[in-house]
Design a protein around this motif. Structure first.
Motif, PDB file in Angstrom:
ATOM      1  N   ILE A 148      32.874  28.278  -2.810  1.00  0.00           N
ATOM      2  CA  ILE A 148      31.899  28.212  -1.712  1.00  0.00           C
ATOM      3  C   ILE A 148      32.234  27.064  -0.763  1.00  0.00           C
ATOM      4  CG2 ILE A 148      29.433  27.873  -1.188  1.00  0.00           C
ATOM      5  CD1 ILE A 148      29.044  28.699  -4.269  1.00  0.00           C
ATOM      6  N   LEU A 149      32.571  25.927  -1.338  1.00  0.00           N
ATOM      7  CA  LEU A 149      32.738  24.703  -0.541  1.00  0.00           C
ATOM      8  C   LEU A 149      34.178  24.224  -0.456  1.00  0.00           C
ATOM      9  CD1 LEU A 149      29.643  22.683  -1.791  1.00  0.00           C
ATOM     10  CD2 LEU A 149      29.858  24.063   0.288  1.00  0.00           C
ATOM     11  N   GLY A 150      35.073  24.843  -1.239  1.00  0.00           N
ATOM     12  CA  GLY A 150      36.460  24.401  -1.235  1.00  0.00           C
ATOM     13  C   GLY A 150      37.176  24.774   0.057  1.00  0.00           C
ATOM     14  N   ASN A 151      38.261  24.053   0.341  1.00  0.00           N
ATOM     15  CA  ASN A 151      39.095  24.390   1.492  1.00  0.00           C
ATOM     16  C   ASN A 151      39.923  25.631   1.149  1.00  0.00           C
ATOM     17  OD1 ASN A 151      40.633  23.910   3.993  1.00  0.00           O
ATOM     18  ND2 ASN A 151      42.300  23.459   2.569  1.00  0.00           N
ATOM     19  N   GLY A 152      40.001  26.558   2.088  1.00  0.00           N
ATOM     20  CA  GLY A 152      40.704  27.818   1.855  1.00  0.00           C
ATOM     21  C   GLY A 152      42.159  27.673   1.469  1.00  0.00           C
ATOM     22  N   GLY A 153      42.838  26.632   1.955  1.00  0.00           N
ATOM     23  CA  GLY A 153      44.267  26.478   1.682  1.00  0.00           C
ATOM     24  C   GLY A 153      44.585  25.586   0.495  1.00  0.00           C
ATOM     25  N   THR A 154      43.556  25.181  -0.241  1.00  0.00           N
ATOM     26  CA  THR A 154      43.768  24.263  -1.368  1.00  0.00           C
ATOM     27  C   THR A 154      43.560  24.989  -2.697  1.00  0.00           C
ATOM     28  OG1 THR A 154      43.008  22.373  -0.055  1.00  0.00           O
ATOM     29  CG2 THR A 154      42.972  22.105  -2.439  1.00  0.00           C
ATOM     30  N   ILE A 155      44.454  24.752  -3.637  1.00  0.00           N
ATOM     31  CA  ILE A 155      44.307  25.323  -4.982  1.00  0.00           C
ATOM     32  C   ILE A 155      43.555  24.313  -5.844  1.00  0.00           C
ATOM     33  CG2 ILE A 155      45.543  26.120  -7.034  1.00  0.00           C
ATOM     34  CD1 ILE A 155      47.874  26.841  -5.127  1.00  0.00           C
ATOM     35  N   TYR A 156      42.473  24.774  -6.458  1.00  0.00           N
ATOM     36  CA  TYR A 156      41.616  23.906  -7.278  1.00  0.00           C
ATOM     37  C   TYR A 156      41.918  24.092  -8.765  1.00  0.00           C
ATOM     38  CZ  TYR A 156      39.195  22.725  -3.014  1.00  0.00           C
ATOM     39  OH  TYR A 156      38.916  22.246  -1.764  1.00  0.00           O
ATOM     40  N   PRO A 157      41.408  23.189  -9.602  1.00  0.00           N
ATOM     41  CA  PRO A 157      41.803  23.201 -11.018  1.00  0.00           C
ATOM     42  C   PRO A 157      41.279  24.374 -11.849  1.00  0.00           C
ATOM     43  CG  PRO A 157      41.021  21.024 -10.383  1.00  0.00           C
ATOM     44  CD  PRO A 157      40.664  21.968  -9.263  1.00  0.00           C
ATOM     45  N   THR A 158      40.220  25.038 -11.379  1.00  0.00           N
ATOM     46  CA  THR A 158      39.616  26.095 -12.198  1.00  0.00           C
ATOM     47  C   THR A 158      40.658  27.047 -12.751  1.00  0.00           C
ATOM     48  OG1 THR A 158      37.774  26.003 -10.674  1.00  0.00           O
ATOM     49  CG2 THR A 158      37.770  27.802 -12.267  1.00  0.00           C
ATOM     50  N   GLY A 159      40.628  27.237 -14.045  1.00  0.00           N
ATOM     51  CA  GLY A 159      41.535  28.192 -14.680  1.00  0.00           C
ATOM     52  C   GLY A 159      42.864  27.589 -15.080  1.00  0.00           C
ATOM     53  N   SER A 160      43.145  26.367 -14.633  1.00  0.00           N
ATOM     54  CA  SER A 160      44.390  25.722 -15.047  1.00  0.00           C
ATOM     55  C   SER A 160      44.110  24.951 -16.339  1.00  0.00           C
ATOM     56  CB  SER A 160      44.910  24.802 -13.944  1.00  0.00           C
ATOM     57  OG  SER A 160      44.014  23.732 -13.737  1.00  0.00           O
ATOM     58  N   PRO A 161      45.161  24.550 -17.066  1.00  0.00           N
ATOM     59  CA  PRO A 161      44.958  23.952 -18.383  1.00  0.00           C
ATOM     60  C   PRO A 161      44.093  22.688 -18.398  1.00  0.00           C
ATOM     61  CG  PRO A 161      47.252  24.538 -18.061  1.00  0.00           C
ATOM     62  CD  PRO A 161      46.572  24.749 -16.744  1.00  0.00           C
ATOM     63  N   PHE A 162      44.071  21.928 -17.324  1.00  0.00           N
ATOM     64  CA  PHE A 162      43.396  20.634 -17.385  1.00  0.00           C
ATOM     65  C   PHE A 162      42.138  20.568 -16.529  1.00  0.00           C
ATOM     66  CE2 PHE A 162      47.930  19.853 -18.188  1.00  0.00           C
ATOM     67  CZ  PHE A 162      47.814  19.534 -19.536  1.00  0.00           C
ATOM     68  N   ASP A 163      41.531  21.721 -16.252  1.00  0.00           N
ATOM     69  CA  ASP A 163      40.353  21.671 -15.392  1.00  0.00           C
ATOM     70  C   ASP A 163      39.199  20.920 -16.052  1.00  0.00           C
ATOM     71  OD1 ASP A 163      39.328  23.575 -17.156  1.00  0.00           O
ATOM     72  OD2 ASP A 163      38.306  24.666 -15.564  1.00  0.00           O
ATOM     73  N   ASP A 164      39.246  20.782 -17.383  1.00  0.00           N
ATOM     74  CA  ASP A 164      38.171  20.060 -18.063  1.00  0.00           C
ATOM     75  C   ASP A 164      38.291  18.552 -17.864  1.00  0.00           C
ATOM     76  OD1 ASP A 164      40.450  19.850 -19.561  1.00  0.00           O
ATOM     77  OD2 ASP A 164      39.441  20.100 -21.495  1.00  0.00           O
TER      78      ASP A 164
END
Ligand SMILES: [Ca+2]
Ligand SMILES: [Ca+2]
Length: 214
Positions: free
Chosen positions: A133-149
């Motif tokens: 909702i609030l993230g930048n469209g061109g940025t990959i965020y941690p969700t789903g990657s091994p260290f998102d916790d």
């Protein structure tokens, strides 16, 4: 591209990167949105990166945030879920601190916004929920990657944030001993990019005038 167009582009990019941020201090460094804020992608041992994600978004649903009141948040128990109501126009910013490799590093700094802070999103769950909702469209965020916790502040005496009484500033200290730390700040929306562009055009005009006089 001719010189004035190039200058205008530079000014527009500069204005966009700083949109809504009055000032920063300490480790805080304003950057354009990085390509990725997953582990080991955007790193510095001395700088914590602050970037504008969205300047003006109308919330389609109530948004969960973790801190809305002035005060010091140095324990997870001090966080509590509040909601910013659907329809509210907001801006969002992310602070991201990630050491080179996996060294233990500490960052301390502050940031002041032009608009009022409506809430800070500081828990992993709410960070993950708000990325789309609030993230930048061109940025990959941690969700789903091994260290998102690892992304949330582990709040305590060494790691905390403080919301100022006027709800304009945040001071923080964080320590990353293995991965990285982030929080998201939601403020009232910043003025439209068109006014930023107009400001840029105005500056270009002034520069041209100055050049003609020289
Ligand atoms: Ca790293
Ligand atoms: Ca940490």
């Amino acid at each position: 591209m001719n010189k004035s167009l190039f200058l205008m582009a530079l000014i527009a990019v500069g204005a966009m990167a700083h949109a809504g941020i009055s000032s920063v201090a300490g480790a805080t460094t304003i950057v354009s949105p990085p390509a990725s804020v997953r582990d080991d992608q955007t790193e510095s041992n001395t700088q914590a990166f602050l970037f504008l994600e969205k300047g003006d978004v109308a919330l389609g649903a109530n948004l969960n945030v973790d801190a809305v009141a002035a005060g010091t948040y140095n324990s997870a128990g001090l966080l509590s879920t509040s909601q910013i109501l659907a329809g509210t126009h907001v801006a969002s910013y992310m602070l991201h601190a990630d050491p080179v490799a996996d060294l233990t590093k500490t960052w301390e700094g502050s940031m002041t916004f032009d608009e009022k802070i409506l809430g800070v999103i500081a828990t992993r769950g709410h960070l993950n929920d708000s990325d789309p909702i609030l993230g930048n469209g061109g940025t990959i965020y941690p969700t789903g990657s091994p260290f998102d916790d690892s992304r949330e502040f582990e709040l305590g005496t060494a790691e905390y944030f403080v919301i100022s009484n006027d709800l304009k500033s945040i001071r923080y200290r964080c320590v990353a001993n293995t991965k990285f730390d982030q929080f998201r700040v939601v403020t009232e929306s910043v003025p439209e990019p068109t006014s930023m562009a107009a400001l840029g055009l105005g500056l270009v005009g002034l520069v041209r005038k100055a050049r003609r006089k020289a």
